[in-house]
Design an enzyme around this catalytic site. Structure first.
Site, PDB file in Angstrom:
ATOM      1  N   ASP A 106      28.674 -31.886 -31.921  1.00 33.79           N
ATOM      2  CA  ASP A 106      28.239 -31.153 -30.742  1.00 33.79           C
ATOM      3  C   ASP A 106      26.912 -31.721 -30.268  1.00 33.79           C
ATOM      4  O   ASP A 106      26.009 -31.970 -31.072  1.00 33.79           O
ATOM      5  CB  ASP A 106      28.088 -29.666 -31.088  1.00 33.79           C
ATOM      6  CG  ASP A 106      27.867 -28.809 -29.857  1.00 33.79           C
ATOM      7  OD1 ASP A 106      28.872 -28.461 -29.211  1.00 33.79           O
ATOM      8  OD2 ASP A 106      26.701 -28.503 -29.553  1.00 33.79           O
ATOM      9  N   ASP A 150      27.089 -35.101 -17.373  1.00 36.12           N
ATOM     10  CA  ASP A 150      28.365 -35.826 -17.438  1.00 36.12           C
ATOM     11  C   ASP A 150      28.156 -37.238 -17.966  1.00 36.12           C
ATOM     12  O   ASP A 150      28.978 -37.757 -18.739  1.00 36.12           O
ATOM     13  CB  ASP A 150      29.013 -35.888 -16.049  1.00 36.12           C
ATOM     14  CG  ASP A 150      29.538 -34.532 -15.591  1.00 36.12           C
ATOM     15  OD1 ASP A 150      29.637 -33.620 -16.427  1.00 36.12           O
ATOM     16  OD2 ASP A 150      29.839 -34.394 -14.391  1.00 36.12           O
ATOM     17  N   HIS A 175      23.812 -31.632 -13.614  1.00 37.74           N
ATOM     18  CA  HIS A 175      25.118 -31.782 -14.260  1.00 37.74           C
ATOM     19  C   HIS A 175      25.624 -33.225 -14.209  1.00 37.74           C
ATOM     20  O   HIS A 175      26.409 -33.635 -15.058  1.00 37.74           O
ATOM     21  CB  HIS A 175      26.134 -30.844 -13.605  1.00 37.74           C
ATOM     22  CG  HIS A 175      25.894 -29.402 -13.924  1.00 37.74           C
ATOM     23  ND1 HIS A 175      26.335 -28.811 -15.087  1.00 37.74           N
ATOM     24  CD2 HIS A 175      25.222 -28.434 -13.235  1.00 37.74           C
ATOM     25  CE1 HIS A 175      25.973 -27.535 -15.103  1.00 37.74           C
ATOM     26  NE2 HIS A 175      25.283 -27.283 -13.993  1.00 37.74           N
ATOM     27  N   GLU A 201      30.626 -29.721 -24.661  1.00 39.92           N
ATOM     28  CA  GLU A 201      29.931 -30.851 -25.288  1.00 39.92           C
ATOM     29  C   GLU A 201      30.373 -31.065 -26.722  1.00 39.92           C
ATOM     30  O   GLU A 201      29.677 -31.715 -27.499  1.00 39.92           O
ATOM     31  CB  GLU A 201      28.419 -30.621 -25.244  1.00 39.92           C
ATOM     32  CG  GLU A 201      27.916 -29.405 -25.982  1.00 39.92           C
ATOM     33  CD  GLU A 201      27.886 -28.143 -25.143  1.00 39.92           C
ATOM     34  OE1 GLU A 201      27.128 -27.221 -25.490  1.00 39.92           O
ATOM     35  OE2 GLU A 201      28.615 -28.074 -24.124  1.00 39.92           O
ATOM     36  N   ASN A 203      21.468 -30.272 -18.792  1.00 36.12           N
ATOM     37  CA  ASN A 203      22.067 -29.861 -17.529  1.00 36.12           C
ATOM     38  C   ASN A 203      21.061 -29.143 -16.639  1.00 36.12           C
ATOM     39  O   ASN A 203      20.997 -29.376 -15.421  1.00 36.12           O
ATOM     40  CB  ASN A 203      23.268 -28.941 -17.788  1.00 36.12           C
ATOM     41  CG  ASN A 203      24.542 -29.720 -18.056  1.00 36.12           C
ATOM     42  OD1 ASN A 203      24.692 -30.860 -17.632  1.00 36.12           O
ATOM     43  ND2 ASN A 203      25.463 -29.105 -18.780  1.00 36.12           N
TER      44      ASN A 203
END
Length: 270
Positions: free
Chosen positions: A125, A142, A138, A168, A133
């Site tokens: 994770d 990404d 965002h 994630e 973010n």
């Protein structure tokens, strides 16, 4: 061309050949019935011409059918890839990853006992991903996920599985990797991802991940293995992040206690 496609084309050609020979037999019978015998020049000419046209016309039909099969195979492969891949990171999506894992290690898998090899399921994770973010947008988030996925793919073997479980969170199934080798691989993945940076030049942010895993040799369901790996991931998160917690069925050993040695071994194997 894939072996399965070649086999399909071979079977198609044989089927069309059989159909052509059947039609040729019908032509012979019809010609004999119409003329009463094959002694007449007209009967011989009609039979020869009809058979010639029949076999000649069969060739373009075979070529057309073969072309269509190849095109359909290619299209089906593209659709399968779209259906089983995560749109952003291009690794397996959760459903495809879980199904692939079950086929390899699940209680209903077709592995013979003598073919059993150790496996390790790693769940990882991204650390502080919400902060990335919120601070950098965002789009940068990404980018971080794509970089993590690419790093995972590049640092495992071709027969290992890499998937995105959602958000994630990623997972890796290492084939023929017991506890010791899995610790080396997990530390290598952690350190390689920790070298990555995202964001604009004045706000570069270093990435890190926490990993939890379970090594096993017996057949086990994905859910059971994932539950243990996820518990170890939680331990890695709560003990400081950017670390690995790996256990083995029947033991409670953790990679954290020998992390310096593992990092040294990972450097030698890299």
């Amino acid at each position: 061309m894939p072996i399965q496609t070649l086999e399909s084309l071979r079977m198609l050609c044989l089927e069309l050949l059989g159909l052509t020979l059947t039609m040729a037999g019908v032509v012979v019978i019809a010609t004999y019935w119409y003329f009463g015998s094959f002694a007449l020049p007209a009967a011989q000419g009609a039979l020869g011409f009809t058979l010639l046209m029949l076999f000649v016309s069969a060739l373009p039909l075979q070529l057309y059918a073969a072309t269509r099969i190849v095109a359909l195979r290619r299209r089906n492969k593209q659709l399968f890839h779209i259906a089983t891949r995560d749109g952003l990171t291009k690794v397996l999506n959760r459903a495809a990853f879980q199904k692939s894992v079950e086929l390899r290690i699940g209680p209903d898998s077709r592995r013979r006992a003598e073919d059993d090899v150790p496996h390790t399921l790693l769940v990882l994770d991204a650390d502080h991903f919400k902060r990335i973010n919120d601070r950098l947008g965002h789009g940068t988030g990404d980018e971080a996920l794509s970089l993590i996925a690419a790093t995972l793919r590049m640092n495992v073997r071709k027969d290992d599985l890499v998937g995105r479980l959602g958000g994630e969170e990623f997972a890796v199934l290492l084939r023929n990797a017991g506890y010791e080798e899995a610790m080396i691989v997990a530390e290598r993945l952690r350190s390689r991802i920790n070298m990555l940076e995202v964001g604009p030049r004045h706000q570069r942010t270093r990435l890190s991940v926490s990993l939890g895993g379970i090594s096993f040799k017996t057949k086990v369901s994905f859910e059971a293995a994932y539950k243990i790996a996820d518990t170890n991931l939680y331990k890695a998160k709560t003990s400081g992040r950017n670390r690995v917690t790996l256990s083995q069925l029947g033991t409670l050993r953790s990679v954290d206690g020998i992390r310096p040695q593992i990092e040294a071994r990972a450097q030698r194997r890299a």
